[in-house]
Design a protein around this motif. Structure first.
Motif: not given
Length: 136
Positions: A91, A95-96, A98-99
């Protein structure tokens, strides 16, 4: 009878630099000899570092296996914990990513900097509000 740093190291199983570092840091008190070495009181030495005895100097028995034997009831709990940690890691990586993608998109959407003579012209707040433009 006072000990030299090398004799102190031999009697405690430590290295000479470890003994001299302990003296310099104040962990052990010692007197400086005329030849530049240290004279250490044995009581002071053994207060800070335990003496090596015949029992301490023996090689510890080797384990039959490097993996400790676990209680069979602990294994499923550990496997569950490993699974939850792997999921949390996945996860965090998603998320990394996506950023990172968002930062790339924003950087590409920025207008190129305008510059005259290598110096960027900044417009004041009132000029922006009134719709005036900078003219050099």
């Amino acid at each position: 009878m006072k000990l030299s740093a090398s004799e102190a190291a031999r009697r405690t199983g430590k290295s000479v630099p470890t003994i001299t570092r302990a003296i310099k840091s104040g962990k052990i008190s010692a007197e400086k000899s005329g030849s530049g070495g240290y004279q250490i009181d044995p009581a002071e030495l053994f207060r800070a570092f335990p003496a090596v005895t015949k029992h301490n100097a023996e090689t510890p028995p080797m384990l039959e296996s490097e993996t400790p034997h676990l209680n069979p009831s602990e294994t499923p709990l550990l496997q569950e914990k490993i699974g939850s940690l792997e999921a949390a890691l996945a996860d965090a990586k998603a998320e990394r990513d996506e950023w990172r993608d968002q930062a790339k998109r924003l950087a590409m959407a920025l207008p190129p900097p305008t510059s005259e003579g290598g110096v960027t012209q900044r417009q004041g707040m009132w000029a922006r509000l009134l719709g005036k433009t900078n003219k050099a």
